[in-house]
Design a protein around this motif. Sequence first.
Motif, PDB file in Angstrom:
ATOM      1  N   LEU A 167      -9.823  22.870  -4.611  1.00  9.24           N
ATOM      2  CA  LEU A 167      -8.603  23.660  -4.370  1.00  9.24           C
ATOM      3  C   LEU A 167      -7.997  24.086  -5.692  1.00  9.24           C
ATOM      4  CD1 LEU A 167      -6.381  24.602  -2.350  1.00  9.24           C
ATOM      5  CD2 LEU A 167      -5.262  22.410  -2.746  1.00  9.24           C
ATOM      6  N   ILE A 203       0.151  20.067  -3.481  1.00 11.02           N
ATOM      7  CA  ILE A 203      -0.774  18.994  -3.122  1.00 11.02           C
ATOM      8  C   ILE A 203      -1.473  18.368  -4.317  1.00 11.02           C
ATOM      9  CG2 ILE A 203      -3.014  18.647  -1.986  1.00 11.02           C
ATOM     10  CD1 ILE A 203      -1.927  20.395   0.278  1.00 11.02           C
ATOM     11  N   GLU A 219       3.550  22.564   4.927  1.00 10.34           N
ATOM     12  CA  GLU A 219       4.571  23.375   5.585  1.00 10.34           C
ATOM     13  C   GLU A 219       5.350  24.199   4.570  1.00 10.34           C
ATOM     14  OE1 GLU A 219       6.663  20.662   8.221  1.00 10.34           O
ATOM     15  OE2 GLU A 219       5.121  21.064   9.742  1.00 10.34           O
ATOM     16  N   SER A 234      -5.616   9.396   1.850  1.00 18.22           N
ATOM     17  CA  SER A 234      -5.134   8.218   2.556  1.00 18.22           C
ATOM     18  C   SER A 234      -4.062   8.596   3.585  1.00 18.22           C
ATOM     19  CB  SER A 234      -4.546   7.244   1.537  1.00 18.22           C
ATOM     20  OG  SER A 234      -3.841   6.236   2.205  1.00 18.22           O
ATOM     21  N   GLU A 235      -4.120   7.958   4.769  1.00 17.02           N
ATOM     22  CA  GLU A 235      -3.085   8.198   5.786  1.00 17.02           C
ATOM     23  C   GLU A 235      -1.684   7.947   5.221  1.00 17.02           C
ATOM     24  OE1 GLU A 235      -3.618   6.086   9.472  1.00 17.02           O
ATOM     25  OE2 GLU A 235      -5.667   6.764   9.739  1.00 17.02           O
ATOM     26  N   ARG A 236      -1.639   7.073   4.227  1.00 12.84           N
ATOM     27  CA  ARG A 236      -0.385   6.739   3.553  1.00 12.84           C
ATOM     28  C   ARG A 236       0.369   7.978   3.058  1.00 12.84           C
ATOM     29  NH1 ARG A 236      -2.470   3.528  -1.286  1.00 12.84           N
ATOM     30  NH2 ARG A 236      -3.115   5.626  -1.778  1.00 12.84           N
ATOM     31  N   LYS A 279       3.653  13.218   3.262  1.00 11.56           N
ATOM     32  CA  LYS A 279       3.958  14.031   2.074  1.00 11.56           C
ATOM     33  C   LYS A 279       3.098  15.286   2.042  1.00 11.56           C
ATOM     34  CE  LYS A 279       5.301  10.135  -0.830  1.00 11.56           C
ATOM     35  NZ  LYS A 279       4.617   8.971  -1.395  1.00 11.56           N
ATOM     36  N   LYS A 333      -0.515  21.591  14.114  1.00  9.82           N
ATOM     37  CA  LYS A 333       0.585  22.529  14.309  1.00  9.82           C
ATOM     38  C   LYS A 333       0.033  23.933  14.254  1.00  9.82           C
ATOM     39  CE  LYS A 333       5.157  23.529  12.467  1.00  9.82           C
ATOM     40  NZ  LYS A 333       6.130  23.084  11.467  1.00  9.82           N
ATOM     41  N   ARG A 365       0.820  -1.194   0.000  1.00  3.10           N
ATOM     42  CA  ARG A 365       0.000   0.000   0.000  1.00  3.10           C
ATOM     43  C   ARG A 365       0.866   1.261   0.000  1.00  3.10           C
ATOM     44  NH1 ARG A 365      -4.994   2.432   1.673  1.00  3.10           N
ATOM     45  NH2 ARG A 365      -4.543   4.078   3.145  1.00  3.10           N
ATOM     46  N   MET A 366       1.996   1.190   0.699  1.00  2.00           N
ATOM     47  CA  MET A 366       2.893   2.343   0.718  1.00  2.00           C
ATOM     48  C   MET A 366       3.616   2.506  -0.605  1.00  2.00           C
ATOM     49  SD  MET A 366       2.569   3.829   3.601  1.00  2.00           S
ATOM     50  CE  MET A 366       3.922   5.019   3.561  1.00  2.00           C
TER      51      MET A 366
END
Lengths: 331, 331, 331, 93, 93, 93
Positions: F93, E74, E21, E9-11, E15, D37, A288-289
């Motif tokens: 966005l 993004i 930031e 996705s949390e994946r 990134k 943050k 998945r990564m």
Amino acid sequence: MDTSLVLQNLLSPPVLFFFLGVVAVLVGSDLEIPAPLPKLFSLYLLLAIGFRGGLELAHSGLGGQVLPTILAAVLMSLVVPIYSFFTLKTKLDNFNAAAIAATYGSISAVTFITAQSFLESQKISFDGFMVAALALMESPAIIVGLLLVKLAAPQKRPDAKGMRWGAVLHEAFLNSSVFLLMGSLIIGVLVASNSPHGVEKMLPFTDKLFYGALSFFLLDMGIVAAQRLSDLRKAGPFLIGFAVLMPLLNAFLGVLIAKGLGLDHGNALLFVVLCASASYIAVPAAMRMTVPEANPSLYISTALGVTFPFNIIVGIPAYMALVNKLIPAAS
Amino acid sequence: MDTSLVLQNLLSPPVLFFFLGVVAVLVGSDLEIPAPLPKLFSLYLLLAIGFRGGLELAHSGLGGQVLPTILAAVLMSLVVPIYSFFTLKTKLDNFNAAAIAATYGSISAVTFITAQSFLESQKISFDGFMVAALALMESPAIIVGLLLVKLAAPQKRPDAKGMRWGAVLHEAFLNSSVFLLMGSLIIGVLVASNSPHGVEKMLPFTDKLFYGALSFFLLDMGIVAAQRLSDLRKAGPFLIGFAVLMPLLNAFLGVLIAKGLGLDHGNALLFVVLCASASYIAVPAAMRMTVPEANPSLYISTALGVTFPFNIIVGIPAYMALVNKLIPAAS
Amino acid sequence: MDTSLVLQNLLSPPVLFFFLGVVAVLVGSDLEIPAPLPKLFSLYLLLAIGFRGGLELAHSGLGGQVLPTILAAVLMSLVVPIYSFFTLKTKLDNFNAAAIAATYGSISAVTFITAQSFLESQKISFDGFMVAALALMESPAIIVGLLLVKLAAPQKRPDAKGMRWGAVLHEAFLNSSVFLLMGSLIIGVLVASNSPHGVEKMLPFTDKLFYGALSFFLLDMGIVAAQRLSDLRKAGPFLIGFAVLMPLLNAFLGVLIAKGLGLDHGNALLFVVLCASASYIAVPAAMRMTVPEANPSLYISTALGVTFPFNIIVGIPAYMALVNKLIPAAS
Amino acid sequence: MKRVDLILSERELDKVIKAIEASGAPGYSVMKHVTGKGPHGVVSDAMDFSGLGANAHVILFCEPEILPKLREGIQPLLDYYGGVAFVAEANPL
Amino acid sequence: MKRVDLILSERELDKVIKAIEASGAPGYSVMKHVTGKGPHGVVSDAMDFSGLGANAHVILFCEPEILPKLREGIQPLLDYYGGVAFVAEANPL
Amino acid sequence: MKRVDLILSERELDKVIKAIEASGAPGYSVMKHVTGKGPHGVVSDAMDFSGLGANAHVILFCEPEILPKLREGIQPLLDYYGGVAFVAEANPL
Ligand SMILES: Nc1ncnc2c1ncn2[C@@H]1O[C@H](COP(=O)(O)O)[C@@H](O)[C@H]1O
Ligand SMILES: Nc1ncnc2c1ncn2[C@@H]1O[C@H](COP(=O)(O)O)[C@@H](O)[C@H]1O
Ligand SMILES: Nc1ncnc2c1ncn2[C@@H]1O[C@H](COP(=O)(O)O)[C@@H](O)[C@H]1O
Ligand code: NA
Ligand code: NA
Ligand code: NA
């Protein structure tokens, strides 16, 4: 096939709790074990199996059958993904074929543990170094899977230069389950000779609780595996067939190799189970990564929804029967 | 310093799992123990240590060395924050100085438990009343810390009249870890004499599992401590130096007091560890509630990122060596 | 009433930890056991009690007092909600009356377990088949509750045809706690005769840990029950009175039935506790799904905020005294 | 109607909820375990075991008339302790 | 000011946070364990035990000037990996 | 485009998701374990161990054309069971 072996396996607590989870989903009960509780059991099982394996490895050392067996196991984890990939490519794109192939090269720790419990219930002995084989089969399979992606699929990702080797090796060797298993194994080895007091005080945690925790975790695995059943329709008969036949093929090769290595019945069964099982923890997380293009519902459903229950329920006793048939009993 | 003591400590399962957690962060593994699982272990350890301490306290009673030792411990928890505060004020503002000072006046239950395990592995006996000292050192340190804030810093908070005493005492005596530790201690005392059956049935939970649960929790502590390392750069050499030298000073004072109290080697080590350790559970939680002006990354990083690993890894055996040297063995 | 029984009950670890939780709320400590940790203990307790009950049921079989006792228990779970409903209707609307009534027809597994621990501490024996009675009392009470809603309240829900029978039976028999309890019971029965090795390896998990896990869970129950106290003011004196008097009435009926069934002291107490306890796990969850019109704070506060502490603290020893008085000791 | 989003430390949650209730808002919703943050640095949930807590996200829908009262109760808390509060338009579905 | 909502996705969370930031946004908040459905199918948290993860919801409030930089960092991630990003108006309370 | 926020009991989540899917919305996201207060009183997660559940927050971004269908499926559920639903403007966005 010896039906009494099948029945004895079926009527063991871990397998029955697995069934209970499956039934919960089939009848529509709202039974669930909410996140992150299953993670607790999964971390515990990896830690405990690693630690115990390390203790035994420290006693057995690396002589005799140990190194040849580990090498053969690693070899299988390299080779299985390759022929799996070319089989899968006949119907799937490269990304999905590579991800599923890696899954089958790797192993399922829970299937391995269930096989150990089965052996114990049959009073057949086995050795701790098989855990080292278990721990060492995850990474190569992941690497081969990612290599196949790299070779077979043109990369056009936002990360610019595609997969970098650092990231691949990182996922292969440092993903949390491989890391915890290996780390606990090494701790087991270190502690075995240097801290007998520590060993003794760990055992109630790592040994006594183990079987119950396995049963509890299998209850959740039953739920999760059964939830995957609906994905199987999307997966189609080809993948379902693959998920049953590939383990059988790998098991057969595994028995032959075990025979060649001169393993006795207990270790031979564990070796076969390593070959025949597919990963649904480390490899899916790694894929998945690193291969987001592959569809997780395909590689998880085959490994967890078909191969895992198949192995747990009929595979283990069937492989035992095969081992009994092809390998003469040590005397 | 006796290197064999250091080595024996380093090769015990709890410390090795702590290292495993540190290594996980350093090499960038994604190993993590997601919230609220660490809370389960932290609650369990406090409950179990309190309960066991209570059982033993019921047997030893409050005679002999018990009350003097507890009084000395409370005194240290009052005095350490004061001289720590004035040391810290040379470089930090009043809020941060007071919060860090309170941290060092208080104790780390996990360091204490690890020291107990170390003593057990060395077959050196110790007494249950030391847990009472442990339990009673948290609140005074918190109170002194808040007093220092009150005296040294003009209050201009939205809660109008600044900190009220009720809130301060509340945080000091009723924050969850102090409350659970004290409560379990009292339950242990009550149960010891009145419910022998209850004691016996609790022990598999509070005793047998303890060492394994400690190891599991230290795996998480290793991860969390190592994540703090990057904060240390911000903390700077002054704070890092403080986090190593202040425990050493406190340990040295602790040995002298232990000698004065006539404690034997086991209790003396525990007393020293109470003096030398810094709180990263109760005090940070209390400071965050009552001194929001202080920067948590400073007081957590010093206590958890430096002092805790220092104590766990080299502190305990070093203090043991010091105890052995300065206190004549009971004969 | 025998005050020494009350005292012995009060000074057992599970009850003391329950108090500790209550005190935490009353004094305003921030002690909490965050979700989903209490769920872990609740699942564990249901699994363990079911499994152990199944083992014992396999040995005792369904002969003798077993079937009559189970039938009587089921009957009570059908009848109690009916007279409770008509009592409650004098002050409450149909929805709330039916939901609370169902709660009192059903049982509290934790009260049952605490009663078992009480019996063990008194060295009074009891039989495993009582767990089967426990498991079989949840569903009928839920069904009667929903029937009462269906009969007494005109339905005008968005799901068109109101409650359908499928959904009702589903909630009654397949809600997660009933399902897990029954499933574990069946697994216990199957394993008892077929997998002695499995039984032996499960016991450290299901037996040794049980008492400690119960104590830990009761700590949370104390917190949650005490948080309910403020709801009680809204509930008013009628409901508070109901929550104390109805269990007493049901307990009295229970003793008479137990006497009629010829149960010995241990089983009689368990039977009485089944009658006198009210569900705060399965039934509230089922009512919330199927009778959203009822106010959960009413049915949870009565069952968990009043009846549960009442039973745990004074009920169990009081019922024991009643049993001792009304049922002649077997000799 | 208006939608208000508040993000602040779990530490101040009780105080903020009191201010919301005092403002006469008809309801609110809370999500805990929020990380993030802001000007005061990074907030993670790694110290959750110690009771240190992370951030909370509070959403509330209300009539515009509520806003001044809400601002009055909440602004001092945010000014002192940190956290953000934003208003947007929102209409019933 | 602007409010940006990202769900992905949390994946890819690390990134995306790097991109945030880099954009100069003054802060952000993250909620994990989000499930959902989008063009790539259903995302549940049933495989959480394996480290597979679910989705994350990121909220950030910023000046409109930040948006182009944010979009640039993004958008490629969302295009390749999936996920959604929306902007709305929001004003300080 | 439109942003819809739904906050309702976890109990009705399955029904609401069915209504969302029937409306033709291109996706949705769900956060569970939401606590809060509304006309029906306070919702906490203290009874989580019993399966009682708390609230869920559902976010969905869709074209304005979807709204009537969505309203039709969801409004009766909210009217009967409680919960809130709000719409706001939002742009990619
Ligand atoms: N611009 C922002 N957008 C979104 N969330 C923010 C922003 N600024 C601060 N926050 C959140 O509010 C929390 C507290 O902010 P602070 O204490 O002011 O640094 C942060 O940890 C973030 O979760
Ligand atoms: N229209 C939408 N509204 C709300 N959330 C969405 C929408 N589309 C996608 N998502 C969320 O974004 C995640 C990733 O989307 P995707 O990978 O593009 O399918 C989904 O699992 C949802 O949680
Ligand atoms: N005005 C509001 N603003 C934000 N959330 C609300 C509001 N009203 C209700 N809620 C949420 O919706 C849930 C169900 O509302 P209800 O059942 O109508 O009381 C509440 O528990 C809150 O989480
Ligand atoms: Na394999
Ligand atoms: Na100290
Ligand atoms: Na009852």
